[in-house]
Scaffold this motif. Structure first.
Motif, PDB file in Angstrom:
ATOM      1  N   ALA A 192      -9.571  -1.965  14.515  1.00 30.21           N
ATOM      2  CA  ALA A 192      -9.277  -1.128  15.682  1.00 30.21           C
ATOM      3  C   ALA A 192      -8.486   0.116  15.294  1.00 30.21           C
ATOM      4  CB  ALA A 192      -8.502  -1.944  16.719  1.00 30.21           C
ATOM      5  N   THR A 193      -7.786   0.069  14.180  1.00 25.83           N
ATOM      6  CA  THR A 193      -6.867   1.176  13.877  1.00 25.83           C
ATOM      7  C   THR A 193      -7.015   1.728  12.459  1.00 25.83           C
ATOM      8  OG1 THR A 193      -5.217  -0.490  13.339  1.00 25.83           O
ATOM      9  CG2 THR A 193      -5.077   0.465  15.531  1.00 25.83           C
ATOM     10  N   ILE A 194      -8.177   1.530  11.841  1.00 26.03           N
ATOM     11  CA  ILE A 194      -8.395   2.110  10.511  1.00 26.03           C
ATOM     12  C   ILE A 194      -8.096   3.611  10.576  1.00 26.03           C
ATOM     13  CG2 ILE A 194     -10.187   2.723   8.823  1.00 26.03           C
ATOM     14  CD1 ILE A 194     -11.609   0.097   9.612  1.00 26.03           C
ATOM     15  N   GLU A 197      -7.842   8.397   6.273  1.00 22.34           N
ATOM     16  CA  GLU A 197      -7.843   8.355   4.798  1.00 22.34           C
ATOM     17  C   GLU A 197      -8.357   7.004   4.302  1.00 22.34           C
ATOM     18  OE1 GLU A 197      -3.908   9.011   3.132  1.00 22.34           O
ATOM     19  OE2 GLU A 197      -3.211   7.015   3.663  1.00 22.34           O
ATOM     20  N   GLN A 198      -8.152   5.966   5.109  1.00 21.09           N
ATOM     21  CA  GLN A 198      -8.653   4.643   4.734  1.00 21.09           C
ATOM     22  C   GLN A 198     -10.154   4.557   4.953  1.00 21.09           C
ATOM     23  OE1 GLN A 198      -6.104   2.399   7.443  1.00 21.09           O
ATOM     24  NE2 GLN A 198      -4.757   1.820   5.751  1.00 21.09           N
ATOM     25  N   ASP A 199     -10.608   5.138   6.064  1.00 22.63           N
ATOM     26  CA  ASP A 199     -12.031   5.075   6.400  1.00 22.63           C
ATOM     27  C   ASP A 199     -12.881   5.750   5.327  1.00 22.63           C
ATOM     28  OD1 ASP A 199     -14.006   4.312   8.531  1.00 22.63           O
ATOM     29  OD2 ASP A 199     -14.499   6.431   8.231  1.00 22.63           O
ATOM     30  N   GLY A 219      -2.073  -0.288   2.679  1.00 22.40           N
ATOM     31  CA  GLY A 219      -3.327  -0.854   3.175  1.00 22.40           C
ATOM     32  C   GLY A 219      -4.395  -1.009   2.105  1.00 22.40           C
ATOM     33  N   LYS A 220      -4.000  -1.051   0.842  1.00 19.38           N
ATOM     34  CA  LYS A 220      -5.010  -1.164  -0.228  1.00 19.38           C
ATOM     35  C   LYS A 220      -5.823  -2.450  -0.086  1.00 19.38           C
ATOM     36  CE  LYS A 220      -1.916  -0.826  -3.478  1.00 19.38           C
ATOM     37  NZ  LYS A 220      -0.736  -0.665  -2.583  1.00 19.38           N
ATOM     38  N   THR A 221      -5.110  -3.560   0.146  1.00 18.05           N
ATOM     39  CA  THR A 221      -5.819  -4.831   0.286  1.00 18.05           C
ATOM     40  C   THR A 221      -6.709  -4.793   1.524  1.00 18.05           C
ATOM     41  OG1 THR A 221      -4.039  -6.013  -0.784  1.00 18.05           O
ATOM     42  CG2 THR A 221      -5.515  -7.316   0.591  1.00 18.05           C
ATOM     43  N   LEU A 707       1.881  -9.913  -0.624  1.00 15.51           N
ATOM     44  CA  LEU A 707       2.181 -10.563   0.654  1.00 15.51           C
ATOM     45  C   LEU A 707       3.176  -9.714   1.450  1.00 15.51           C
ATOM     46  CD1 LEU A 707       2.710 -14.218  -0.636  1.00 15.51           C
ATOM     47  CD2 LEU A 707       0.587 -13.077   0.001  1.00 15.51           C
ATOM     48  N   GLU A 708       3.444 -10.137   2.695  1.00 18.99           N
ATOM     49  CA  GLU A 708       4.478  -9.447   3.470  1.00 18.99           C
ATOM     50  C   GLU A 708       5.153 -10.420   4.415  1.00 18.99           C
ATOM     51  OE1 GLU A 708       2.186  -6.325   5.200  1.00 18.99           O
ATOM     52  OE2 GLU A 708       1.584  -7.512   6.913  1.00 18.99           O
ATOM     53  N   PHE A 709       6.389 -10.099   4.764  1.00 23.27           N
ATOM     54  CA  PHE A 709       7.216 -10.990   5.565  1.00 23.27           C
ATOM     55  C   PHE A 709       8.064 -10.143   6.517  1.00 23.27           C
ATOM     56  CE2 PHE A 709       6.461 -12.468   1.335  1.00 23.27           C
ATOM     57  CZ  PHE A 709       5.974 -13.746   1.526  1.00 23.27           C
ATOM     58  N   SER A 734       9.676  -4.051  -1.216  1.00 23.92           N
ATOM     59  CA  SER A 734       8.675  -3.461  -0.314  1.00 23.92           C
ATOM     60  C   SER A 734       7.845  -4.515   0.419  1.00 23.92           C
ATOM     61  CB  SER A 734       7.760  -2.521  -1.101  1.00 23.92           C
ATOM     62  OG  SER A 734       7.164  -3.223  -2.165  1.00 23.92           O
ATOM     63  N   ARG A 735       8.271  -5.784   0.412  1.00 26.57           N
ATOM     64  CA  ARG A 735       7.509  -6.828   1.124  1.00 26.57           C
ATOM     65  C   ARG A 735       7.885  -6.930   2.578  1.00 26.57           C
ATOM     66  NH1 ARG A 735       3.474  -6.630  -1.150  1.00 26.57           N
ATOM     67  NH2 ARG A 735       4.473  -4.887  -2.144  1.00 26.57           N
ATOM     68  N   SER A 736       9.013  -6.302   2.986  1.00 26.10           N
ATOM     69  CA  SER A 736       9.520  -6.617   4.310  1.00 26.10           C
ATOM     70  C   SER A 736       8.959  -5.673   5.379  1.00 26.10           C
ATOM     71  CB  SER A 736      11.046  -6.582   4.258  1.00 26.10           C
ATOM     72  OG  SER A 736      11.521  -5.618   5.130  1.00 26.10           O
TER      73      SER A 736
HETATM   74  N1  LIG Z   1      -4.900   1.175   9.618  1.00 24.83           N
HETATM   75  C1  LIG Z   1      -4.113   0.129   9.791  1.00 24.83           C
HETATM   76  N2  LIG Z   1      -3.875  -0.350  11.018  1.00 24.83           N
HETATM   77  C2  LIG Z   1      -3.058  -1.420  11.203  1.00 24.83           C
HETATM   78  N3  LIG Z   1      -2.450  -2.077  10.216  1.00 24.83           N
HETATM   79  C3  LIG Z   1      -2.656  -1.640   8.967  1.00 24.83           C
HETATM   80  C4  LIG Z   1      -3.497  -0.531   8.683  1.00 24.83           C
HETATM   81  N4  LIG Z   1      -3.512  -0.351   7.344  1.00 24.83           N
HETATM   82  C5  LIG Z   1      -2.727  -1.308   6.820  1.00 24.83           C
HETATM   83  N5  LIG Z   1      -2.219  -2.089   7.785  1.00 24.83           N
HETATM   84  C6  LIG Z   1      -1.303  -3.218   7.626  1.00 24.83           C
HETATM   85  O1  LIG Z   1      -0.295  -2.856   6.712  1.00 24.83           O
HETATM   86  C7  LIG Z   1       0.102  -3.962   5.936  1.00 24.83           C
HETATM   87  C8  LIG Z   1       0.003  -3.629   4.475  1.00 24.83           C
HETATM   88  O2  LIG Z   1      -1.355  -3.577   4.094  1.00 24.83           O
HETATM   89  P1  LIG Z   1      -1.859  -4.100   2.686  1.00 24.83           P
HETATM   90  O3  LIG Z   1      -1.287  -5.435   2.383  1.00 24.83           O
HETATM   91  O4  LIG Z   1      -3.319  -3.937   2.660  1.00 24.83           O
HETATM   92  O5  LIG Z   1      -1.160  -3.027   1.747  1.00 24.83           O
HETATM   93  P2  LIG Z   1      -1.215  -2.884   0.162  1.00 24.83           P
HETATM   94  O6  LIG Z   1      -1.354  -1.433  -0.106  1.00 24.83           O
HETATM   95  O7  LIG Z   1      -2.223  -3.798  -0.397  1.00 24.83           O
HETATM   96  O8  LIG Z   1       0.257  -3.332  -0.204  1.00 24.83           O
HETATM   97  P3  LIG Z   1       0.905  -3.819  -1.588  1.00 24.83           P
HETATM   98  O9  LIG Z   1       0.520  -2.892  -2.673  1.00 24.83           O
HETATM   99  O10 LIG Z   1       2.357  -3.717  -1.278  1.00 24.83           O
HETATM  100  O11 LIG Z   1       0.467  -5.206  -1.780  1.00 24.83           O
HETATM  101  C9  LIG Z   1      -0.776  -5.100   6.389  1.00 24.83           C
HETATM  102  O12 LIG Z   1      -0.117  -5.839   7.374  1.00 24.83           O
HETATM  103  C10 LIG Z   1      -1.979  -4.414   6.994  1.00 24.83           C
HETATM  104  O13 LIG Z   1      -2.631  -5.214   7.933  1.00 24.83           O
END
Ligand SMILES: Nc1ncnc2c1ncn2[C@@H]1O[C@H](COP(=O)(O)OP(=O)(O)OP(=O)(O)O)[C@@H](O)[C@H]1O
Length: 760
Positions: A192-194, A197-199, A219-221, A707-709, A734-736
């Protein structure tokens, strides 16, 4: 959104009227979803009811149908609580609703556009300067099936000039709502919110290696998983049979992301960790850093190639044999020239062994003939097969040929090699000569993740007999043609709803015939090649690991995501070009993500300051949220550390809802978990990366990677740096998503204290 233009907020009544309109449309969509669910359920019942007196063929066809309908049902049910999230109004007056799947009326009129379809792309990309034909973009904010809010982006400003009663202007609510919620321990989809730059990355047409570099939380993962879903949708025919491989660092991380693709309706994906890449070996254990560094070094490829070659041995002396009462000699020259002949084929060791044995036997038969003639016996050409048979059955001949060229399994070869300092030394290239002794270990040592690429390399050097695999591939292709043909006929008779396609049914039939899913087949065959490979936390892979990964996709179609500032494994990389260009040269494209959706600025700024103070190659990121709190730093006495952590966790658990990770050096985990478990008021305490299942977990920074917390409590940050470097502390900080606490007895690492303070 163009902020200067979007100040107006409509009256509540206007907003309510628009919401009601959208609700009406959403109801129509859910009605269609419910109809489809009912239809699939009916089809399932019908097939189940028609099973009497069925032949084997009918049964597998029925099972195939059922499995497909069940998959379809699961997808429909998973979207049945939230199917639509956006609307586009176009210049040509067309209006498209965007959702998790495509939906059509029975008359094939489109009701909802799948987020991956070309028509949905503008939903994510259009801006007021590059409108892509879009006048208005609307986000629908839902709670279950109920539309509770709207947010409009007016891209064509002329819409506002006439008053535009039906436009509702509000802030960036959809994105903020999505990133601010408490975490569940499982990643969800972000369709819903991509963001634009991610798209661009998700829909990239790149067919080679696409690297996505970005700081933590960018948002890499999420992007990598949505790209996998996009590719499976767009190139379904090509990717369905080969599958997409997702390589992620730990089983806990796999659990964290496992629901994303199924929620997007994709199941043709194989997920594994690096320690599972070699069929027959499963390991999550790691070598010590210095050993890992040697095993990951690209020079190991030369070492292994030489080690295999050195197992093709000319005996030190000529060997005397006695065959059926006749003396003859297997000379060193005979072995040497047979070896030369075998090596000239350039086939791998086990395959070339056949050539070696045949060549050595030829020479021995000649010698045998000469010896018999010397004894005065008559030998005619017709005797040759018998002489050969005498030689073949002689145990000493067999023993000598084995000593010269023994067949090996990869596991057997590596076990022996690593337990033999002499062999390691003899094979080591100059680059490894002074470190190779680090590799020595007992023959029965457990496998480690760092062994896996070595096993893969050795498997290449030893070779497998490819003839059966080629024959099977040919067979499979023919069978598939027949299956598709047959499936078409069956569908004509049974299902006219268009829910099942002939190709899908044919696949399902062959899956059932084989008895294994694509994931099972792919992960049990080392030579399985995937149509696309996604590598997450890719900075951790060593050069030897990349060699193995590249073999998994000969087309070199990769999405590689990671952050070179977060590297902690000893063999990992700090440069994408250095790691990948040996395989793809100029087909390497690096994209950057720059917005942190996870960690509020007040925490992230401190993490970046610490990283910079330690010269990590951090990339600039800006956080979407400022955050409510600065990191909470607490200094204590060394003997008080565990007790202080328990108190800090208790306090934060009472104050902030959501999940808590306590991140510490490995040797502290047990004590910390015990101290927290002793506190009767806290919920279950998990440990390691598997702790994603628990509300509170104690883990290392490596476990926490990816992961994230809601809350992170870091224990003695200087120890995280001692263990694996500042990259680990950067990961931990950077997990929080809301709150960061730090408890320390030693000095704080440079950059961690707020500016002006001195670490006390
Ligand atoms: N466009 C978006 N809309 C909503 N949430 C987003 C969006 N992009 C990323 N997120 C959220 O942000 C958080 C971080 O995303 P993600 O884990 O993919 O980052 P990452 O770059 O892989 O992080 P890291 O390198 O720290 O592991 C997640 O909760 C993800 O769902």
């Amino acid at each position: 959104m163009d902020e200067s233009e979007q100040q107006t907020v409509r009256t509540e009544a206007q907003v309510a009227r628009e919401i009601a309109r959208e609700q009406e449309y959403a109801d129509r969509l859910y009605e269609r979803v419910d109809e489809l669910i009912a239809q699939v359920e009916r089809n399932l019942d019908q097939i189940q009811g028609s099973q009497q007196a069925s032949t084997h063929q009918n049964r597998s066809e029925r099972d195939a149908f059922m499995a497909l309908y069940e998959d379809r049902l699961a997808l429909l049910r998973s979207v049945s609580r939230s199917v639509v999230f956006g609307r586009l109004d176009m210049d040509d007056a067309a209006r498209h609703y965007i959702g998790r799947i495509g939906l059509f009326t029975p008359e094939r009129e489109q009701l909802l556009v799948d987020w991956r379809a070309p028509a949905a792309s503008a939903f994510y990309r259009a801006t007021s300067t590059e409108r892509l034909g879009v006048r208005l973009r609307r986000h629908l904010i839902n709670r279950g099936r109920t539309v509770v809010g709207l947010e409009d982006d007016v891209l064509d400003q002329s819409m506002l000039e006439g008053g535009a009663e039906d436009v509702v202007l509000q802030g960036e609510g959809a994105l903020l709502a999505a990133v601010s919620g408490t975490r569940t321990g499982r990643m969800g989809d972000i369709v819903a919110t991509i963001q634009a730059e991610q798209d661009r990355i998700i829909r990239s047409e790149n067919r080679g290696v696409l690297v996505v570099q970005g700081g933590p939380g960018t948002g890499k993962t999420a992007v990598a998983l949505h790209r996998a879903a996009y590719l499976l949708y767009t190139h379904r025919r090509r990717l369905e049979h080969t599958g997409v491989l997702i390589m992620a660092p730990t089983p806990g991380f796999l659990r964290y992301i496992e629901r994303v693709l199924p929620s997007l309706g994709e199941s043709g994906v194989v997920m594994m960790t690096p320690g599972e890449m070699f069929p027959g070996v499963t390991t999550f254990a790691h070598d010590e850093d210095d050993v890992a560094r040697v095993k990951g070094d690209i020079a190991m490829a030369d070492l292994l190639a030489k080690a295999v070659k050195l197992r093709q041995v000319v005996p030190e002396k000529d060997v005397r044999l006695r065959i059926d009462g006749t003396d003859l000699v297997l000379t060193r020259d005979m072995v040497r020239s047979a070896r030369r002949e075998a090596r000239a084929t350039h086939r791998p060791h086990n395959a070339a062994r056949t050539v070696f044995v045949r060549a050595a036997m030829d020479r021995l038969v000649d010698a045998y003939e000469r010896a018999l003639k010397a004894e005065g016996r008559t030998v005619v050409p017709e005797d040759r097969p018998d002489l050969l048979s005498d030689l073949r059955h002689d145990p000493e001949v067999r023993r000598q040929l084995n000593l010269a060229w023994l067949p090996y399994t990869p596991q057997g070869f590596l076990r022996i090699l690593l337990s033999r300092p002499d062999r390691l030394r003899a094979a080591a290239p100059r680059a490894l000569a002074d470190r190779v002794s680090l590799l020595v270990r007992p023959k029965d040592a457990e496998w480690t993740v760092e062994d896996v690429p070595l096993l893969d390399e050795i498997a290449e050097l030893l070779g497998e007999d490819s003839a059966p695999a080629e024959a099977k591939a040919k067979d499979d292709a023919e069978r598939r043609r027949a299956d598709v043909e047959y499936a078409r006929k069956v569908i004509e008779n049974i299902d006219t709803s268009g829910i099942v396609r002939a190709e899908d049914l044919a696949d399902q039939v062959s899956r059932i015939r084989d008895g294994r899913t694509l994931a099972e087949r792919a992960s049990s065959e080392r030579s399985w090649t995937y149509g696309h490979v996604v590598v997450d936390e890719a900075q951790e892979h060593s050069p030897m690991s990349w060699r193995a990964l590249m073999r998994r996709a000969p087309t070199k179609s990769f999405t590689v995501v990671g952050d070179v500032a977060q590297t902690s494994s000893a063999g990992g990389t700090d440069s994408w070009t250095a790691a990948l260009s040996p395989y793809v040269q100029d087909r390497l494209e690096v994209e950057h993500l720059t917005v942190n959706y996870r960690t509020p600025a007040r925490i992230m700024d401190r993490a970046v300051a610490m990283a910079q103070a330690h010269s990590l190659p951090v990339t600039a990121v800006s956080s979407v949220r400022e955050g409510d709190e600065d990191p909470l730093l607490e200094r204590t006495e060394p003997g008080q550390l565990t007790a202080r952590i328990a108190a800090a966790v208790r306090a934060v658990h009472a104050r902030i809802p959501g999940r808590i990770a306590v991140i510490a050096a490995a040797e502290r985990l047990e004590d910390l978990a015990a101290a927290l478990r002793a506190d009767g008021d806290l919920p279950r305490i998990g440990t390691g990366s598997a702790g994603v299942d628990d509300e509170i977990a104690v883990m290392t920074a490596q476990d926490a990677k990816g992961l994230e917390f809601d809350t992170v409590v870091i224990v003695e940050p200087a120890e995280l740096i001692d263990a694996h470097g500042a990259g680990d502390l950067y990961v931990a900080m950077s997990r929080s998503t809301q709150h960061l606490g730090v408890v320390h007895a030693r000095e704080l690492p440079a950059g961690m204290a707020p500016e002006g303070a001195d670490g006390a």
